[in-house]
Design a protein around this motif. Structure first.
Motif, PDB file in Angstrom:
ATOM      1  N   ASP A  17       0.803  -1.138  -0.150  1.00 18.59           N
ATOM      2  CA  ASP A  17      -0.176  -0.039   0.082  1.00 18.59           C
ATOM      3  C   ASP A  17       0.905   1.241  -0.019  1.00 18.59           C
ATOM      4  OD1 ASP A  17      -2.265   1.591  -0.037  1.00 18.59           O
ATOM      5  OD2 ASP A  17      -2.441   1.487   2.088  1.00 18.59           O
ATOM      6  N   LYS A  19       2.528   4.274  -2.831  1.00 18.95           N
ATOM      7  CA  LYS A  19       2.586   4.947  -3.927  1.00 18.95           C
ATOM      8  C   LYS A  19       3.920   4.868  -4.449  1.00 18.95           C
ATOM      9  CE  LYS A  19      -1.221   8.136  -3.265  1.00 18.95           C
ATOM     10  NZ  LYS A  19      -1.745   9.804  -3.239  1.00 18.95           N
ATOM     11  N   SER A  40       5.278   7.149  -6.239  1.00 21.10           N
ATOM     12  CA  SER A  40       5.729   8.433  -5.995  1.00 21.10           C
ATOM     13  C   SER A  40       6.381   8.610  -4.618  1.00 21.10           C
ATOM     14  CB  SER A  40       4.706   9.634  -6.093  1.00 21.10           C
ATOM     15  OG  SER A  40       3.532   9.290  -5.354  1.00 21.10           O
ATOM     16  N   THR A  41       5.757   7.989  -3.679  1.00 18.77           N
ATOM     17  CA  THR A  41       6.195   8.070  -2.305  1.00 18.77           C
ATOM     18  C   THR A  41       7.552   7.284  -2.147  1.00 18.77           C
ATOM     19  OG1 THR A  41       4.008   8.128  -1.465  1.00 18.77           O
ATOM     20  CG2 THR A  41       5.580   7.439  -0.009  1.00 18.77           C
ATOM     21  N   THR A  71       4.083   0.095  -9.508  1.00 22.58           N
ATOM     22  CA  THR A  71       3.601  -0.289  -8.360  1.00 22.58           C
ATOM     23  C   THR A  71       5.116  -0.870  -7.567  1.00 22.58           C
ATOM     24  OG1 THR A  71       3.024  -2.431  -8.757  1.00 22.58           O
ATOM     25  CG2 THR A  71       1.538  -0.731  -8.826  1.00 22.58           C
TER      26      THR A  71
END
Length: 298
Positions: free
Chosen positions: A80, A82, A84-85, A129
């Motif tokens: 869980d 992203k 981008s994170t 992902t």
């Protein structure tokens, strides 16, 4: 009378924060994040055994899980996050630890982000992902902080280690030639500065890699050998041949252990990363023999 209700997620977040706090020393400083949350929940600053504030900061992302379930291989797949994170964490100036909190059993498990990315670099490079495989063995325990601190040290120095590893591999032959050519000379003779500088370069390179790969380091600081050498032979030189031999003897003993640790790191642990980013170094690593020899000249 109706009143606002706390949602379950908020309760879990609070519980995970409290559990995490109980699993680190009281002397460590927790610095809360006051701006918007982009994937960092807090920072912790390490305080040493002398109660000195060290300036060593670790970025923490907490995820509380109720009824955490492990696979047969004792891993937990946390997906869980992203991409981008993950990119943000990878670029972050301080090491980021993803900490999964088992709220039910009040236990904490950690995964260093950059190391996780390098282990699964092909998936990361797709930029779609990314999942983190949490190891049950990576438990944050108040009575055994060594694994967590070792992971922090490796995460903090991961790029410096890559530079030192490349230096070691590319200079491996030169190091051994230096040992052979500068060993067993007249022990009363002083050593010129140029040879001392190269010896210092080898010493620093090997010391760092021993610390990084957790290989026992039995040498004293070079200044110790300088003092001992001058005490016996005089202050005309920083170092004399007798103590040069002492240093070389000890350095030679860690050469093969370092080489084999590098082979495992590049060809097994971070295989995907090096295939993708440094194929020549990967091809060298997979051809390193158990006796520290290469099947070809570098």
């Amino acid at each position: 009378m109706e009143l606002p209700q706390r949602i379950d997620n908020h309760v879990t977040e609070t519980a995970s924060y409290k559990i995490f706090s109980r699993n680190i020393p009281n002397s460590w400083i927790i610095r809360d994040v006051t701006e918007r949350d982009y994937g960092i929940d807090c920072y912790i600053e390490i305080v040493n055994k002398k109660n000195q504030v060290t300036g060593e900061l670790i970025s923490i992302q907490l995820k509380g899980i109720n009824d955490l379930t492990w696979t047969k291989k004792e891993t937990y797949n946390f997906s869980d996050v992203k991409i981008s994170t993950t990119n943000y964490w990878r670029n972050f100036p301080t090491p980021v630890m993803l900490c999964i909190v088992d709220v039910t059993n009040e236990l904490v498990y950690f995964e260093p982000v950059k190391s996780a990315i390098r282990k699964s670099f092909i998936k990361y490079a797709e930029q779609k992902t990314f999942s983190y495989k949490i190891q049950k063995s990576n438990e944050l325990k108040l009575d055994n902080l060594y694994p967590f601190l070792a992971a922090y040290f490796q995460e903090k120095n991961i790029m410096i280690a890559e530079i030192n590893t490349t230096t070691f591999i590319s200079m491996y032959g030169e190091y051994n030639s230096f040992f052979d050519e500068n060993y067993g000379r007249d022990e009363f003779m002083g050593i010129e500065i140029s040879r001392i500088l190269f010896l210092k370069h080898i010493y620093n390179n090997l010391e760092f890699l021993c610390q990084y790969y957790e290989i026992k380091w039995k040498l004293e600081p070079l200044s110790h050998y300088f003092r001992e050498s001058q005490k016996i032979f005089g202050k005309d030189y920083y170092l004399y041949e007798y103590h040069n031999d002492v240093i070389i003897d000890k350095l030679k003993k860690v050469m093969i252990p370092i080489l084999l640790a590098i082979r495992e790191q590049i060809s097994e642990v971070e295989k995907e990363y090096y295939i993708s980013t440094n194929l020549p170094l990967f091809n060298i690593a997979i051809n390193i023999r158990d006796n520290g020899q290469f099947p070809f000249e570098l």
